[in-house]
Design a protein around this motif. Structure first.
Motif, PDB file in Angstrom:
ATOM      1  N   GLU A   1       2.259  -4.655   4.280  1.00 50.61           N
ATOM      2  CA  GLU A   1       1.439  -4.018   3.326  1.00 50.61           C
ATOM      3  C   GLU A   1       2.433  -2.784   2.890  1.00 50.61           C
ATOM      4  O   GLU A   1       1.949  -2.179   2.477  1.00 50.61           O
ATOM      5  CB  GLU A   1      -0.225  -2.995   2.934  1.00 50.61           C
ATOM      6  N   LEU A   2       3.602  -2.447   4.038  1.00 49.85           N
ATOM      7  CA  LEU A   2       3.831  -1.249   3.755  1.00 49.85           C
ATOM      8  C   LEU A   2       5.180  -2.067   2.985  1.00 49.85           C
ATOM      9  O   LEU A   2       5.938  -2.512   4.189  1.00 49.85           O
ATOM     10  CB  LEU A   2       5.029  -0.628   4.718  1.00 49.85           C
ATOM     11  N   LEU A   3       6.151  -1.576   2.463  1.00 46.23           N
ATOM     12  CA  LEU A   3       7.434  -1.797   1.217  1.00 46.23           C
ATOM     13  C   LEU A   3       8.936  -0.767   1.655  1.00 46.23           C
ATOM     14  O   LEU A   3       8.401   0.388   1.791  1.00 46.23           O
ATOM     15  CB  LEU A   3       7.209  -1.879   0.070  1.00 46.23           C
ATOM     16  N   ILE A   4       9.448  -1.643   2.755  1.00 43.85           N
ATOM     17  CA  ILE A   4      10.492  -0.438   2.983  1.00 43.85           C
ATOM     18  C   ILE A   4      11.845  -1.198   2.027  1.00 43.85           C
ATOM     19  O   ILE A   4      12.566  -2.061   1.698  1.00 43.85           O
ATOM     20  CB  ILE A   4      10.808  -1.032   4.871  1.00 43.85           C
ATOM     21  N   ARG A   5      12.412   0.579   1.714  1.00 43.74           N
ATOM     22  CA  ARG A   5      13.680  -0.149   0.397  1.00 43.74           C
ATOM     23  C   ARG A   5      14.644   0.761   1.001  1.00 43.74           C
ATOM     24  O   ARG A   5      14.685   2.335   1.139  1.00 43.74           O
ATOM     25  CB  ARG A   5      13.193  -0.499  -0.872  1.00 43.74           C
TER      26      ARG A   5
ATOM     27  N   TRP B   1       5.408   5.045   9.962  1.00 41.45           N
ATOM     28  CA  TRP B   1       4.529   5.552   8.479  1.00 41.45           C
ATOM     29  C   TRP B   1       2.995   5.638   8.945  1.00 41.45           C
ATOM     30  O   TRP B   1       2.797   6.670   7.761  1.00 41.45           O
ATOM     31  CB  TRP B   1       4.555   3.971   8.144  1.00 41.45           C
ATOM     32  N   ARG B   2       3.110   5.078  10.079  1.00 36.62           N
ATOM     33  CA  ARG B   2       1.778   5.625  10.369  1.00 36.62           C
ATOM     34  C   ARG B   2       0.536   6.853  10.723  1.00 36.62           C
ATOM     35  O   ARG B   2       0.117   7.542   9.980  1.00 36.62           O
ATOM     36  CB  ARG B   2       0.566   4.234  11.694  1.00 36.62           C
TER      37      ARG B   2
ATOM     38  N   ARG C   1       0.816  -1.409  -0.145  1.00 38.10           N
ATOM     39  CA  ARG C   1       0.096   0.106  -0.305  1.00 38.10           C
ATOM     40  C   ARG C   1       1.027   1.130   0.056  1.00 38.10           C
ATOM     41  O   ARG C   1      -0.149   2.410  -0.472  1.00 38.10           O
ATOM     42  CB  ARG C   1      -0.826  -0.364   1.179  1.00 38.10           C
ATOM     43  N   ALA C   2       2.198   0.904   0.130  1.00 40.98           N
ATOM     44  CA  ALA C   2       3.134   1.970   0.534  1.00 40.98           C
ATOM     45  C   ALA C   2       4.519   2.237   0.712  1.00 40.98           C
ATOM     46  O   ALA C   2       4.326   1.056   0.901  1.00 40.98           O
ATOM     47  CB  ALA C   2       2.935   3.267   1.815  1.00 40.98           C
ATOM     48  N   SER C   3       5.181   2.803   0.398  1.00 37.82           N
ATOM     49  CA  SER C   3       6.516   2.564   0.404  1.00 37.82           C
ATOM     50  C   SER C   3       6.907   3.726   1.167  1.00 37.82           C
ATOM     51  O   SER C   3       6.926   4.717   1.384  1.00 37.82           O
ATOM     52  CB  SER C   3       7.130   2.551  -1.320  1.00 37.82           C
ATOM     53  N   LEU C   4       8.249   3.841   1.736  1.00 46.88           N
ATOM     54  CA  LEU C   4       9.380   4.155   2.901  1.00 46.88           C
ATOM     55  C   LEU C   4      10.583   3.355   2.325  1.00 46.88           C
ATOM     56  O   LEU C   4      10.942   2.695   2.579  1.00 46.88           O
ATOM     57  CB  LEU C   4       8.814   3.657   4.095  1.00 46.88           C
ATOM     58  N   SER C   5      11.726   4.878   2.310  1.00 45.06           N
ATOM     59  CA  SER C   5      12.787   4.656   2.502  1.00 45.06           C
ATOM     60  C   SER C   5      13.500   5.106   3.584  1.00 45.06           C
ATOM     61  O   SER C   5      13.155   5.560   4.070  1.00 45.06           O
ATOM     62  CB  SER C   5      13.978   5.087   1.245  1.00 45.06           C
ATOM     63  N   PRO C   6      14.588   4.907   4.333  1.00 46.53           N
ATOM     64  CA  PRO C   6      15.526   5.329   4.586  1.00 46.53           C
ATOM     65  C   PRO C   6      15.514   7.148   5.643  1.00 46.53           C
ATOM     66  O   PRO C   6      15.629   7.098   6.232  1.00 46.53           O
ATOM     67  CB  PRO C   6      16.466   4.202   5.572  1.00 46.53           C
ATOM     68  N   SER C   7      15.921   7.219   4.309  1.00 48.72           N
ATOM     69  CA  SER C   7      16.209   9.142   4.244  1.00 48.72           C
ATOM     70  C   SER C   7      14.483   9.812   4.458  1.00 48.72           C
ATOM     71  O   SER C   7      14.570  10.301   5.604  1.00 48.72           O
ATOM     72  CB  SER C   7      16.141   9.108   2.763  1.00 48.72           C
ATOM     73  N   ARG C   8      13.630   9.306   3.700  1.00 45.82           N
ATOM     74  CA  ARG C   8      12.544   9.716   4.038  1.00 45.82           C
ATOM     75  C   ARG C   8      11.576   8.862   5.519  1.00 45.82           C
ATOM     76  O   ARG C   8      11.152  10.282   6.244  1.00 45.82           O
ATOM     77  CB  ARG C   8      11.583   9.126   3.250  1.00 45.82           C
ATOM     78  N   ALA C   9      12.280   8.893   5.903  1.00 46.37           N
ATOM     79  CA  ALA C   9      11.594   8.179   7.250  1.00 46.37           C
ATOM     80  C   ALA C   9      12.300   8.749   8.810  1.00 46.37           C
ATOM     81  O   ALA C   9      11.811   9.407   9.358  1.00 46.37           O
ATOM     82  CB  ALA C   9      11.861   6.501   7.696  1.00 46.37           C
ATOM     83  N   ALA C  10      13.541   8.849   7.896  1.00 50.19           N
ATOM     84  CA  ALA C  10      14.679   9.673   9.101  1.00 50.19           C
ATOM     85  C   ALA C  10      14.573  10.958   8.705  1.00 50.19           C
ATOM     86  O   ALA C  10      14.201  12.234  10.268  1.00 50.19           O
ATOM     87  CB  ALA C  10      16.121   9.904   8.646  1.00 50.19           C
ATOM     88  N   ASP C  11      13.956  12.069   7.470  1.00 45.23           N
ATOM     89  CA  ASP C  11      13.438  12.895   7.775  1.00 45.23           C
ATOM     90  C   ASP C  11      12.197  12.960   8.432  1.00 45.23           C
ATOM     91  O   ASP C  11      12.289  14.124   9.577  1.00 45.23           O
ATOM     92  CB  ASP C  11      12.511  13.297   6.171  1.00 45.23           C
ATOM     93  N   PHE C  12      10.984  12.358   8.566  1.00 43.99           N
ATOM     94  CA  PHE C  12       9.635  12.660   9.043  1.00 43.99           C
ATOM     95  C   PHE C  12      10.085  12.683  10.880  1.00 43.99           C
ATOM     96  O   PHE C  12      10.011  13.042  11.525  1.00 43.99           O
ATOM     97  CB  PHE C  12       9.012  11.602   8.950  1.00 43.99           C
ATOM     98  N   LYS C  13      11.387  11.606  11.093  1.00 44.62           N
ATOM     99  CA  LYS C  13      11.371  11.993  12.461  1.00 44.62           C
ATOM    100  C   LYS C  13      12.341  12.509  13.363  1.00 44.62           C
ATOM    101  O   LYS C  13      12.929  13.151  14.216  1.00 44.62           O
ATOM    102  CB  LYS C  13      12.781  10.135  12.956  1.00 44.62           C
TER     103      LYS C  13
ATOM    104  N   SER D   1      15.166  -4.467  -0.630  1.00 42.64           N
ATOM    105  CA  SER D   1      13.597  -4.049  -0.726  1.00 42.64           C
ATOM    106  C   SER D   1      12.507  -5.177   0.125  1.00 42.64           C
ATOM    107  O   SER D   1      13.263  -6.341   0.415  1.00 42.64           O
ATOM    108  CB  SER D   1      13.222  -3.323  -1.242  1.00 42.64           C
ATOM    109  N   ALA D   2      12.273  -5.091   1.487  1.00 44.36           N
ATOM    110  CA  ALA D   2      11.550  -6.067   1.820  1.00 44.36           C
ATOM    111  C   ALA D   2      10.095  -5.345   2.527  1.00 44.36           C
ATOM    112  O   ALA D   2       9.612  -4.566   2.233  1.00 44.36           O
ATOM    113  CB  ALA D   2      11.875  -5.977   2.681  1.00 44.36           C
ATOM    114  N   VAL D   3       8.645  -6.351   2.777  1.00 45.18           N
ATOM    115  CA  VAL D   3       7.579  -5.866   2.567  1.00 45.18           C
ATOM    116  C   VAL D   3       7.195  -6.390   4.580  1.00 45.18           C
ATOM    117  O   VAL D   3       7.791  -7.159   4.644  1.00 45.18           O
ATOM    118  CB  VAL D   3       6.378  -6.091   2.112  1.00 45.18           C
ATOM    119  N   VAL D   4       7.187  -5.158   5.320  1.00 43.07           N
ATOM    120  CA  VAL D   4       6.580  -5.506   6.500  1.00 43.07           C
ATOM    121  C   VAL D   4       5.537  -4.985   7.244  1.00 43.07           C
ATOM    122  O   VAL D   4       4.869  -4.616   6.293  1.00 43.07           O
ATOM    123  CB  VAL D   4       7.121  -4.549   8.165  1.00 43.07           C
TER     124      VAL D   4
END
Ligand code: SF4
Length: 305
Positions: free
Chosen positions: A152-156, A242-243, A23-35, A146-149
């Motif tokens: 529904e969330l693709l992390i790559r 992600w949520r 349903r969605a994807s997230l990279s470490p850079s973007r996740a770290a941005d939000f954090k 990449s992996a799905v966790v």
């Protein structure tokens, strides 16, 4: 999208994977941005505001490119001199691919580019001070993993290098080329490495033995050994993140979180913490391109992520 090979919580391959709807994807850079700062995430991933590359980021990209190519050479030829010989041709290639990089230096200024190439070579000296590439045969370089966790969330993301020992042990290696204070970015760097460790564990069933940060400017190595329990907790953190991103998007509510990293932020002029006003929230929020989104360079804060 295709489902990844399924790995159960003990790391065993299961025979018949259930269909997965990503349903969605997230990279470490973007996740770290939000954090780091939710508003920074919005500027980059939702508004998609352009960011002019800096000399420091370009140097990081160049050094990463040289280190990637270095391992194309036969082991005995991976010397500091060979690495130095790769600097100018790799820079020419990068400028051809991204002509904006040429604008980093004033027209007709021969000193700027020369000093730039010299400083990149100095970082490579830092690399040779901590590793001997003649003794290494990386399994992967600049590899998209990449992996799905959470079903529904693709992390790559793209990892710099993966070494696999004869006994199957994994070592994830990340080159750090920035001159920014390390303490300001170490948590972010480790977050990225744990992200890769989680993907590798979920796809290969092996917890990486070592997550290694190579600080080329200081010629220092920082090793971290994750364990499975920690990665389980980390996976929960990523899903919760992600949520939170989804909730913030639905509410169009991304707040600034000022920190030392603001000094490296391209968007201070639009940030309320610095007297700015963000642009109107986009009417249609584009779904981030997971491939582009997964690329971790060039980007700030953290000149060499
Ligand atoms: S200046 Fe600081 S608080 Fe504002 S968006 Fe950038 S990182 Fe966030």
């Amino acid at each position: 999208m295709t489902a990844e090979p399924m790995i159960d919580s003990h790391g065993d391959q299961t025979a018949a994977p259930a269909p997965v709807t990503v349903r969605a994807s997230l990279s470490p850079s973007r996740a770290a941005d939000f954090k780091t700062c939710p508003l920074l995430y919005r500027f980059r991933s939702i508004d998609r505001l352009p960011e002019r590359p800096t000399v420091e980021q370009a140097r990081g990209t160049l050094v990463h490119a040289v280190l990637e190519r270095l391992f194309d050479l036969p082991a005995a030829a991976r010397t500091p001199e060979s690495a130095g010989d790769l600097v100018a041709p790799q820079w020419d290639r990068l400028v051809t691919e991204e002509p904006e990089l040429a604008t980093l230096f004033a027209d007709g200024d021969p000193v700027g580019p020369q000093e730039f190439l010299r400083s990149a070579t100095a970082l490579l000296d830092g690399y040779f001070a901590v590793e001997d590439p003649r003794r290494l045969e990386p399994a992967e370089r600049e590899a998209l993993i990449s992996a799905v966790v959470d079903d529904e969330l693709l992390i790559r993301g793209y990892l710099d290098r993966l070494d696999v020992a004869p006994d199957g042990a994994l070592r994830v290696v990340d080159y750090k080329t920035g001159g920014a204070p390390r303490e300001a970015f170490e948590a972010r760097a480790l977050f990225q490495l744990k992200f890769y460790a989680l993907v590798l564990w979920r796809t290969r069933g092996v917890v990486p033995r070592v997550l290694r940060l190579l600080y080329l400017k200081d010629a220092e190595v920082c090793d971290y050994a994750p364990d499975a329990d920690e990665l389980v907790r980390f996976e929960r953190t990523v899903v919760a993140l992600w949520r939170a991103i989804e909730q913030a998007t639905a509410r169009q509510d991304f707040r600034p979180r000022p920190s030392r990293l603001c000094d490296w932020c391209n968007h201070q002029a639009l940030c309320p913490s610095y007297g700015g006003t963000p642009p109107p929230f986009p009417v249609a929020v584009a779904v981030p391109d997971p491939l582009v989104d997964a690329r971790s360079r060039p980007v700030a804060p953290g000149a060499d992520e």
